[in-house]
Design a protein around this motif. Structure first.
Motif, PDB file in Angstrom:
ATOM      1  N   ALA A   1       0.809  -1.522  -0.057  1.00 34.30           N
ATOM      2  CA  ALA A   1      -0.061   0.394   0.462  1.00 34.30           C
ATOM      3  C   ALA A   1       0.631   1.520   0.332  1.00 34.30           C
ATOM      4  O   ALA A   1       0.516   2.162  -0.817  1.00 34.30           O
ATOM      5  CB  ALA A   1      -0.707   0.144   1.518  1.00 34.30           C
ATOM      6  N   PHE A   2       2.180   1.449   1.001  1.00 34.33           N
ATOM      7  CA  PHE A   2       2.905   2.618   0.788  1.00 34.33           C
ATOM      8  C   PHE A   2       3.393   2.846  -0.297  1.00 34.33           C
ATOM      9  O   PHE A   2       3.632   3.823  -1.348  1.00 34.33           O
ATOM     10  CB  PHE A   2       3.807   2.416   2.156  1.00 34.33           C
ATOM     11  N   SER A   3       3.939   2.039  -1.050  1.00 37.90           N
ATOM     12  CA  SER A   3       4.881   2.322  -2.486  1.00 37.90           C
ATOM     13  C   SER A   3       4.001   2.129  -3.960  1.00 37.90           C
ATOM     14  O   SER A   3       4.350   3.020  -4.331  1.00 37.90           O
ATOM     15  CB  SER A   3       5.408   0.433  -2.723  1.00 37.90           C
ATOM     16  N   LEU A   4       2.414   1.953  -3.316  1.00 35.91           N
ATOM     17  CA  LEU A   4       1.294   2.249  -4.234  1.00 35.91           C
ATOM     18  C   LEU A   4       1.027   3.761  -4.281  1.00 35.91           C
ATOM     19  O   LEU A   4       0.899   4.648  -4.908  1.00 35.91           O
ATOM     20  CB  LEU A   4       0.300   1.193  -4.451  1.00 35.91           C
ATOM     21  N   THR A   5       0.732   4.109  -3.222  1.00 39.69           N
ATOM     22  CA  THR A   5      -0.007   5.937  -2.911  1.00 39.69           C
ATOM     23  C   THR A   5       1.481   6.534  -3.203  1.00 39.69           C
ATOM     24  O   THR A   5       1.648   7.057  -3.445  1.00 39.69           O
ATOM     25  CB  THR A   5       0.334   5.179  -1.410  1.00 39.69           C
ATOM     26  N   VAL A   6       2.725   5.808  -2.547  1.00 41.29           N
ATOM     27  CA  VAL A   6       4.003   6.978  -3.239  1.00 41.29           C
ATOM     28  C   VAL A   6       4.224   7.275  -4.650  1.00 41.29           C
ATOM     29  O   VAL A   6       3.959   7.952  -5.526  1.00 41.29           O
ATOM     30  CB  VAL A   6       5.361   6.660  -2.374  1.00 41.29           C
ATOM     31  N   LEU A   7       3.888   6.013  -5.855  1.00 40.07           N
ATOM     32  CA  LEU A   7       3.793   6.195  -6.625  1.00 40.07           C
ATOM     33  C   LEU A   7       3.084   6.826  -7.301  1.00 40.07           C
ATOM     34  O   LEU A   7       2.720   7.615  -8.765  1.00 40.07           O
ATOM     35  CB  LEU A   7       3.479   4.465  -7.696  1.00 40.07           C
ATOM     36  N   ALA A   8       1.411   6.601  -6.638  1.00 40.98           N
ATOM     37  CA  ALA A   8       0.419   7.710  -7.656  1.00 40.98           C
ATOM     38  C   ALA A   8       1.266   8.731  -7.609  1.00 40.98           C
ATOM     39  O   ALA A   8       0.295   9.712  -8.145  1.00 40.98           O
ATOM     40  CB  ALA A   8      -0.576   7.496  -6.370  1.00 40.98           C
ATOM     41  N   VAL A   9       1.548  10.061  -6.645  1.00 40.97           N
ATOM     42  CA  VAL A   9       1.928  10.606  -6.571  1.00 40.97           C
ATOM     43  C   VAL A   9       3.117  11.255  -7.134  1.00 40.97           C
ATOM     44  O   VAL A   9       2.935  12.079  -8.107  1.00 40.97           O
ATOM     45  CB  VAL A   9       2.253  11.431  -4.884  1.00 40.97           C
ATOM     46  N   ALA A  10       4.096   9.733  -7.510  1.00 36.29           N
ATOM     47  CA  ALA A  10       5.097  10.099  -8.557  1.00 36.29           C
ATOM     48  C   ALA A  10       4.129  10.335 -10.365  1.00 36.29           C
ATOM     49  O   ALA A  10       5.089  11.028 -11.226  1.00 36.29           O
ATOM     50  CB  ALA A  10       6.028   9.282  -9.019  1.00 36.29           C
ATOM     51  N   MET A  11       3.251   9.655 -10.574  1.00 34.03           N
ATOM     52  CA  MET A  11       2.712   9.740 -11.256  1.00 34.03           C
ATOM     53  C   MET A  11       1.321  11.465 -11.438  1.00 34.03           C
ATOM     54  O   MET A  11       0.693  10.829 -12.488  1.00 34.03           O
ATOM     55  CB  MET A  11       1.090   8.586 -11.396  1.00 34.03           C
ATOM     56  N   LYS A  12       1.830  12.113 -10.740  1.00 34.55           N
ATOM     57  CA  LYS A  12       1.105  13.221 -11.214  1.00 34.55           C
ATOM     58  C   LYS A  12       0.837  13.936 -12.865  1.00 34.55           C
ATOM     59  O   LYS A  12      -0.707  13.912 -13.007  1.00 34.55           O
ATOM     60  CB  LYS A  12       1.517  14.278 -10.113  1.00 34.55           C
ATOM     61  N   LEU A  13       1.849  14.612 -13.048  1.00 35.76           N
ATOM     62  CA  LEU A  13       2.299  14.371 -14.794  1.00 35.76           C
ATOM     63  C   LEU A  13       1.370  13.882 -15.641  1.00 35.76           C
ATOM     64  O   LEU A  13       0.484  14.194 -16.419  1.00 35.76           O
ATOM     65  CB  LEU A  13       2.809  14.989 -14.991  1.00 35.76           C
ATOM     66  N   PRO A  14       1.183  12.524 -15.774  1.00 29.75           N
ATOM     67  CA  PRO A  14       0.302  11.394 -16.620  1.00 29.75           C
ATOM     68  C   PRO A  14      -0.686  12.145 -16.695  1.00 29.75           C
ATOM     69  O   PRO A  14      -1.612  11.257 -17.306  1.00 29.75           O
ATOM     70  CB  PRO A  14       1.446  10.197 -16.748  1.00 29.75           C
ATOM     71  N   VAL A  15      -1.186  11.476 -15.594  1.00 28.15           N
ATOM     72  CA  VAL A  15      -2.800  11.807 -14.913  1.00 28.15           C
ATOM     73  C   VAL A  15      -3.346  13.100 -14.813  1.00 28.15           C
ATOM     74  O   VAL A  15      -4.389  13.203 -14.787  1.00 28.15           O
ATOM     75  CB  VAL A  15      -3.006  10.798 -13.443  1.00 28.15           C
ATOM     76  N   ASP A  16      -2.315  13.865 -15.553  1.00 29.12           N
ATOM     77  CA  ASP A  16      -2.912  15.456 -15.525  1.00 29.12           C
ATOM     78  C   ASP A  16      -4.013  15.985 -17.505  1.00 29.12           C
ATOM     79  O   ASP A  16      -2.844  16.270 -18.055  1.00 29.12           O
ATOM     80  CB  ASP A  16      -2.057  16.747 -15.527  1.00 29.12           C
ATOM     81  N   PHE A  17      -4.726  15.760 -16.658  1.00 30.59           N
ATOM     82  CA  PHE A  17      -5.379  16.394 -18.265  1.00 30.59           C
ATOM     83  C   PHE A  17      -5.068  17.443 -18.324  1.00 30.59           C
ATOM     84  O   PHE A  17      -4.690  17.862 -19.758  1.00 30.59           O
ATOM     85  CB  PHE A  17      -6.845  16.535 -18.232  1.00 30.59           C
TER      86      PHE A  17
ATOM     87  N   LEU B   1       6.404   7.957 -17.015  1.00 27.44           N
ATOM     88  CA  LEU B   1       5.471   6.410 -17.568  1.00 27.44           C
ATOM     89  C   LEU B   1       7.250   5.890 -17.582  1.00 27.44           C
ATOM     90  O   LEU B   1       6.357   4.569 -17.329  1.00 27.44           O
ATOM     91  CB  LEU B   1       5.314   7.185 -19.100  1.00 27.44           C
ATOM     92  N   VAL B   2       8.577   5.904 -18.339  1.00 23.09           N
ATOM     93  CA  VAL B   2       9.212   4.576 -18.192  1.00 23.09           C
ATOM     94  C   VAL B   2       9.378   4.457 -16.928  1.00 23.09           C
ATOM     95  O   VAL B   2       9.348   3.159 -16.541  1.00 23.09           O
ATOM     96  CB  VAL B   2      10.078   5.445 -18.870  1.00 23.09           C
ATOM     97  N   PHE B   3       9.539   5.730 -15.750  1.00 25.78           N
ATOM     98  CA  PHE B   3       9.552   4.907 -14.139  1.00 25.78           C
ATOM     99  C   PHE B   3       8.521   4.610 -13.432  1.00 25.78           C
ATOM    100  O   PHE B   3       8.690   3.550 -13.288  1.00 25.78           O
ATOM    101  CB  PHE B   3       9.325   6.655 -13.143  1.00 25.78           C
ATOM    102  N   MET B   4       7.338   4.076 -14.286  1.00 22.66           N
ATOM    103  CA  MET B   4       6.455   3.433 -13.102  1.00 22.66           C
ATOM    104  C   MET B   4       6.519   2.794 -14.127  1.00 22.66           C
ATOM    105  O   MET B   4       6.405   1.262 -13.193  1.00 22.66           O
ATOM    106  CB  MET B   4       4.355   3.781 -13.962  1.00 22.66           C
ATOM    107  N   SER B   5       7.231   1.713 -15.504  1.00 22.77           N
ATOM    108  CA  SER B   5       7.577   0.248 -16.051  1.00 22.77           C
ATOM    109  C   SER B   5       8.193  -0.033 -14.418  1.00 22.77           C
ATOM    110  O   SER B   5       9.294  -1.375 -14.483  1.00 22.77           O
ATOM    111  CB  SER B   5       7.784   0.639 -17.458  1.00 22.77           C
ATOM    112  N   THR B   6       9.141   1.088 -14.365  1.00 20.61           N
ATOM    113  CA  THR B   6      10.698   0.926 -14.084  1.00 20.61           C
ATOM    114  C   THR B   6      10.270   0.175 -12.235  1.00 20.61           C
ATOM    115  O   THR B   6      10.277  -1.239 -12.744  1.00 20.61           O
ATOM    116  CB  THR B   6      11.653   1.725 -13.663  1.00 20.61           C
TER     117      THR B   6
END
Length: 684
Positions: free
Chosen positions: A80-96, A113-118
């Motif tokens: 849960a912790f790592s997914l929450t931090v990842l969600a914060v890091a994904m702010k730019l790709p989910v910004d309409f 996006l590359v970081f998410m795959s990594t």
């Protein structure tokens, strides 16, 4: 100029103090205001990304350091912790609303996006350490995040495709999104294999444990080399059977842009190289049952839905079978594709490995210490999945060497002071002599003894003796007994894990804190300046009187049923009972010996303490072997690590005990001090 004719709001007028701002200017002002906190938001996103990156780097460093090149996930795993931090890091790709016009904007969007795959690639081995329920929940949460990111990227692409500044990064965005989705499918595919593979490996571990346990050393009849072999066997079984290692070396989990998945791919290819050319094409592309077993179980299981109508129930069941057959087909395609990648990669890697081996052979041979762990054949203690080739020799050597390093690490921490104290004892007579049956009991039901409480009580008495040099007390108290008690408590905790005699062990712990830190027993200063001319007999009688009064006052003041059992007594009362019996035993044993000096009595007590600790430490070999086997798979590796360190720490102690004549005691009773006392009493 009229303020209202400029179509400006009152708030804008108040803030900027200008009445001639038009609509377009107002929009620019609003956009500027909304964009002003973006640097701080960017720092927050960067901090989240940095946190994930550091965790991945630490995992990689730990893996390299321990030569676990499949790089197990410890600090960055799917939770849960790592997914929450990842969600914060994904702010730019989910910004309409992001226009993505600047070069930095484009780079940040693609790199996210590359970081998410990594990150997803690094999650692969952590599936092995999860329970089935946790795998489902965490993968579902990851799926929601990935699909949300992918969906938002697709919407952003659709909305901005007509702009020239955005079109030049469409290919990168689409490619990164496809890789991310493929990795999600790969993770789900691996997750389907994990429960079946874990059960298979666990069954193999239990079978090997039965075989190894038949060869284990007996109490009182062991050598250091035999214990080393036991530790290496179990260490290899635990490491090779580690769920993270099983997932890390599978043909699944190949990802791009990440050091951890790259090395896991290399490990999988290295496994393939060990059997290169020894299997037919059909065998190479055989899909093992553990890949599809879970899906087949779901397909063939009855419906949980209560549908009364026969035809409806049949339709639903057929639909379920059709869907799961499709999932099985997809799973088989993924596995076959992975096997094909490995098969193509293996010859190239084999050539590289062969070159490294030739270079290594030109160098000097391994040190004798490194060879010690692999001079025996341990390959048949490796837990493998169906159709899985054996461990490459290099990996087998690394695992065995890790066990040897742990033993050597423990050897550097050998307790020198307790070793010196043990060398002063020649037999185990002190186990019988510290408490005699002639001493009258203060209660109708006498307390049993454990190992640690008599040691603490005798040490308290030794400190209270007058005319003893302070350096001798420090050597006995702060060093030797402290070191000895750490082993004694470990033995008691391991062999009395069901709570037996827990109140006695707790009493020893509490009393030892006062004795060690403050040199006090029962709030009495053990080293208070003695009145002139006081003798050790008078000091012993004083301690005995205090202890007797404490016990009798408690017994006379309580008549409830619970306290009729001495094991339920408070700590101070249990400690007082022990002090009373031991001081009375010492007074009785030396009542006619008027020539006994304080120094001589101190020496006798030291030897008695040494005898008790030595008798207890004869159980060390059994504790080491018990720690090597743990049913809980999560605790197994850490428990064996502790066993290896304990073997190193106690090596010289075990060598001393091997030179002693150990009583002919049943191994099952060797952990109980009362059984020791009965055995010694019967033999004299």
């Amino acid at each position: 100029m009229d303020l209202y004719n400029c179509n400006c709001t009152l708030s804008c007028f108040h803030v900027y103090g200008c009445g001639d701002i038009c609509n377009s200017d107002y929009d620019n002002v609003v956009e500027t205001q909304l964009d002003s906190p973006m640097p701080w938001i960017g720092m927050y996103i960067a901090a989240a990304s940095a946190l994930c990156s550091v965790a991945m780097i630490v995992d990689a460093f730990s893996g390299f350091r321990s030569k676990k090149f499949w790089l197990p996930c410890k600090y960055f795993s799917l939770n849960a912790f790592s997914l929450t931090v990842l969600a914060v890091a994904m702010k730019l790709p989910v910004d309409f609303t992001s226009k993505t016009l600047g070069v930095n904007d484009k780079l940040a969007r693609i790199s996210s996006l590359v970081f998410m795959s990594t990150a997803m690639g690094n999650f692969m081995t952590s599936l092995g350490s999860m329970e089935d329920y946790d795998i489902v929940l965490n993968l579902a949460a990851l799926g929601v995040l990935v699909i949300t990111v992918a969906g938002n990227v697709c919407i952003h692409i659709a909305q901005m495709r007509v702009f020239l500044d955005v079109r030049n990064i469409l290919a990168e965005e689409i490619g990164s999104t496809v890789v991310m989705l493929l990795l999600l499918v790969t993770l789900c595919s691996s997750a389907l294999m994990v429960p079946t593979a874990k059960r298979y490996i666990e069954s193999g571990y239990q079978e090997l444990h039965k075989r190894v346990s038949n060869e284990e050393v007996e109490w009182g009849k062991f050598t250091i080399d035999e214990l080393r072999v036991v530790v290496r066997r179990y260490w290899l079984m635990a490491e090779a059977g580690s769920p993270q290692f099983v997932v890390g070396r599978s043909s699944i989990g190949v990802a791009l842009g990440s050091i951890a998945p790259l090395f896991r791919w290399f490990i999988a290819v290295q496994f393939k190289c060990s059997k290169l050319g020894h299997r037919s094409f059909k065998e190479e592309f055989k899909v093992e049952t553990y890949w599809t077993q879970r899906l087949e179980d779901w397909r063939d299981s009855p419906l949980r839905l209560q549908i009364r109508h026969h035809k409806c129930r049949k339709v639903v069941h057929d639909a379920k079978r059709l869907l799961l057959n499709f999932c099985i087909a997809v799973q088989i395609v993924i596995v076959l594709a992975s096997k094909l990648v490995l098969l193509i990669s293996a010859p190239c890697v084999y050539g590289i490995l062969l070159c490294f081996q030739c270079i290594k052979n030109l160098k000097s041979c391994d040190s004798s210490e490194s060879r010690a762990g692999t001079e025996l054949d341990f390959s048949h203690y490796v837990l493998l999945l169906e159709s899985e080739p054996g461990l490459p020799k290099e990996i087998l050597t690394n695992i065995c060497s890790e066990a040897d390093k742990l033993i050597q690490k423990g050897k550097k921490k050998q307790p020198k002071n307790i070793i010196k104290l043990l060398q002063r004892s020649v037999n185990f007579i002190g186990v019988r002599e510290f408490d005699r049956g002639e001493i009258g009991s203060l209660h109708t039901q006498e307390l049993p003894n454990c190992w640690s409480l008599p040691v603490v009580t005798l040490t308290s008495i030794a400190i209270s003796l007058p005319n003893i040099e302070n350096h001798k007390i420090k050597q006995l108290l702060l060093r030797a007994v402290s070191e000895g008690l750490s082993f004694v408590k470990l033995i008691e905790k391991t062999l009395y894990s069901n709570g037996e005699l827990e109140s006695l062990r707790n009493t020893a712990d509490v009393v030892w804190v006062g004795v060690e830190l403050y040199k006090k027993w029962h709030d009495k200063d053990l080293q208070v300046t003695s009145p002139k001319g006081i003798t050790h007999k008078e000091m012993l009688q004083s301690l005995s009187s205090i202890a007797e009064k404490t016990v009798r006052d408690f017994i006379n003041g309580r008549d409830d049923v619970v306290m009729q059992n001495p094991l339920n007594w408070p700590v101070k009362v249990i400690a007082a009972n022990s002090m009373y019996r031991i001081t009375q035993t010492i007074l009785l044993a030396h009542k006619d010996d008027d020539q006994l000096t304080d120094e001589q009595l101190f020496e006798l007590l030291s030897i008695m303490i040494s005898d008790i600790i030595a008798a207890c430490l004869t159980n060390l070999a059994r504790v080491i072997t018990l720690k090597c086997h743990r049913n809980a798979i999560k605790e197994r590796e850490e428990s064996i690590r502790q066993a290896a360190l304990l073997l190193g720490e106690s090596e010289e102690i075990l060598e001393i005990l091997q030179q002693r004549e150990i009583p002919n005691l049943d191994p099952g009773k060797a952990a109980n001090i009362e059984d020791w006392r009965a055995c010694i009493e019967a033999s004299t």
